[in-house]
Design a protein around this motif. Sequence first.
Motif, mmCIF file in Angstrom:
data_model
loop_
_atom_site.group_PDB
_atom_site.id
_atom_site.type_symbol
_atom_site.label_atom_id
_atom_site.label_comp_id
_atom_site.label_asym_id
_atom_site.label_seq_id
_atom_site.Cartn_x
_atom_site.Cartn_y
_atom_site.Cartn_z
ATOM 1 N N ALA A 37 37.751 112.088 26.872
ATOM 2 C CA ALA A 37 36.620 111.306 26.360
ATOM 3 C C ALA A 37 35.291 112.035 26.538
ATOM 4 N N GLY A 38 34.325 111.587 25.750
ATOM 5 C CA GLY A 38 32.945 111.988 25.947
ATOM 6 C C GLY A 38 32.110 110.740 26.143
ATOM 7 N N VAL A 39 30.930 110.901 26.735
ATOM 8 C CA VAL A 39 30.042 109.746 26.912
ATOM 9 C C VAL A 39 28.629 110.109 26.483
ATOM 10 N N THR A 40 28.079 109.333 25.591
ATOM 11 C CA THR A 40 26.668 109.419 25.259
ATOM 12 C C THR A 40 26.218 107.999 24.928
ATOM 13 N N GLY A 44 28.754 105.420 21.285
ATOM 14 C CA GLY A 44 30.107 104.908 21.444
ATOM 15 C C GLY A 44 30.739 104.655 20.077
ATOM 16 N N GLY A 45 32.034 104.992 19.945
ATOM 17 C CA GLY A 45 32.720 104.790 18.672
ATOM 18 C C GLY A 45 32.784 106.050 17.834
ATOM 19 N N VAL A 51 37.799 113.881 19.943
ATOM 20 C CA VAL A 51 37.649 113.316 21.288
ATOM 21 C C VAL A 51 36.770 112.064 21.179
ATOM 22 N N PRO A 52 37.299 110.896 21.598
ATOM 23 C CA PRO A 52 36.510 109.666 21.448
ATOM 24 C C PRO A 52 35.272 109.658 22.345
ATOM 25 N N VAL A 53 34.176 109.137 21.815
ATOM 26 C CA VAL A 53 32.933 109.035 22.586
ATOM 27 C C VAL A 53 32.695 107.566 22.938
ATOM 28 N N PHE A 54 32.348 107.339 24.210
ATOM 29 C CA PHE A 54 32.044 105.986 24.685
ATOM 30 C C PHE A 54 30.578 105.889 25.086
ATOM 31 N N ASP A 55 30.094 104.640 25.221
ATOM 32 C CA ASP A 55 28.715 104.419 25.655
ATOM 33 C C ASP A 55 28.563 104.625 27.161
ATOM 34 N N THR A 56 29.627 104.302 27.901
ATOM 35 C CA THR A 56 29.550 104.409 29.374
ATOM 36 C C THR A 56 30.788 105.129 29.919
#
Lengths: 290, 387
Positions: A37-40, A44-45, A51-56
């Motif tokens: 995952a990635g986070v930014t 998110g979405g 690689v899925p990106v999430f908010d947290t």
Amino acid sequence: MSIIVGKETKLVVSGLTGREGTFHGLRNRDYGTDLVAGVTPGKGGQDVEGVPVFDTIKESVEQAGANTSMIFVPARFAAPAIDEAIESGVETVIAITEGIPVLDMLKTYWKAKEAGVRLIGPNCPGVLSPGKANVGIIPAQFFDQGKIGVVSKSGTLTYQIGNELKQAGEGNSSIVGIGGDPIVGSDFIDILTMYEADPETELIVMVGEIGGDAEERAAEFIASEISKPVVAYIAGFTAPPGKQMGHAGAIISGSSGTAQAKKDALEAKGVRVGESPTETAKIAVETLRS
Amino acid sequence: MDLLEYQGKQLFAAHGIAVPSGEVASTVEEAVAAADRIGYPCAIKAQVLIGGRGKAGGIKIAADAEQAREYADAILGMDIVGPHGEGPFRVDQVWIEGGSDIAAEYYASVILDRGEKKLLAMVSAKGGMDIEAVAEEDPDALVRRHIDPTRKFDAAAARTIVDDAGLDEDVRDQAAEVLVKLAEVASSEDASLIEVNPLIVTADRQVVALDAKVTIDGNALFRHQELAEIADTVDDPQEAMAKEKGLTYVKLDGNVGILANGAGLCMSTLDVVAQAGGAPANFLDAGGGSKAEAIVNALEVITSDQKVTAILFNIFGGITRCDEIAKGIVEASGQLDLKVPLVVRLDGTNSEEGLRILAEANLPNLNQEKTMLDAARRVVELAGASS
């Protein structure tokens, strides 16, 4: 075995959507690291090359099973990002970011301690376990899998030594960059403890530099707690007092933190200290084969 | 980043810590005029970033205008070397403050203890002298206590330290209050070291900071506008030029210019050059991922130091690509009139391509070596003796 990162690592990268974050995150995946995952915040979405990106970070733990977080966030936002990682449920946080205010790190250090989360860095190149996983910016091509555990305050100096070991036919269980800041999440002692317990590691190379007293503390610890041979290198014999030599932590304050004092402390406890990176690698290889 | 004494005192005053009032001056005329306004006797103090000024003759008490002129003239322009060989530092400014009637001299500090990861407060009744010597000769005279990072450091906590240090009873509350405020300065101004030596008791029993040594965390300057402006004014010409170009550069005394990538490798390169009998002229970390332009800038900074007689490039490419470094060297040779020999050692990522670019360019004065040690020996040989 190896330490800190390996086949079981499920990585989430904070800052994956940034230029550096994308480059290194995907490079880690190409090496074989399980990048889940990635986070930014606010993105998110989305995804970065699948690689899925999430908010947290918490969401990445719950929905993608992340257990290791890498922080690639600009300095002024990095301490809150590390704090978020500490509270998210991951076991390990590896902070690459350089330039985080030291008093922010002081607070963050104790949060990590209290939560029982292993923090590596900041201002470090990350952790590589050759043949298994790479989390950070260490160029893996200069290291082979093997029996030598490396722990270092410096990036390029470690690549130099790793490459010399490789040319001599030896490899590494893991390479851990602990970082060159005054306050880092894990010190030499923490990593030495892990190498001592790691069956794959037969010898430890420790790379220090001027500033603070982590090397002196390590010398005491090695004498009482470490049974495996340790070979050390210290950089900064020619550094003038009072001048910061690149790394925020690399500064001789008055008469304390000198390279000579560190070398003396280590040698007093029977640790061999190489004069140059080349000699250090040579001593390590000789010791391993003797 | 270290603050000058008067800058530290201004910071103290802003946080409610008592300091003597004074004025800063950079010429003898300004100094005498300031002394006249402040009145006599007054202290004339060299403003340099180092301890041991008094011993070096950088602090004098003037009884009248004539003495003020004599001392200001002697101190301005003086070179001061620190007790551990730091510097020399040229005195560009003096601080003039009213003479203090001293009944007692204490020591107080709040510093970042890197090993313990806590702020450390220290107090001693034996101030006014080298505190490292006090700690060595009479360890019990220096009370050291860590500040619990999870709790507020209040007057009661400070008072126990002051009590244990055995300060005069009638001023303990005042001293405890100063200690609390020093801790506040540390956290609100991002100071990693604050030292007051001496912290005095005046004849009328007031506790006053007579000196100020403050180090501000350079990484936190983005949230301290006024301190950031001070940081921009304290560099030497080469260091200022490097800063402008975004390079990490530290000037040294020798004649072998050094460029490496990464702080650790750069420090190691200086050491290996010294082992080979050379004297490094500088530390310059070109950083990770250096591009050609950074190399041009770096060479410009290194060669602006007239003492440099040869330059060593020690690159181990990780993220940094050796072909980029090689392009930078070729580009710089075209743009700058390089009069000194270069020794280049390229290893790591894309080193073959880098070496090919250098070979094709066939630059005069360029020498290639395969290892760090050989490169160090070669550059020392080419540089000749340091003057």
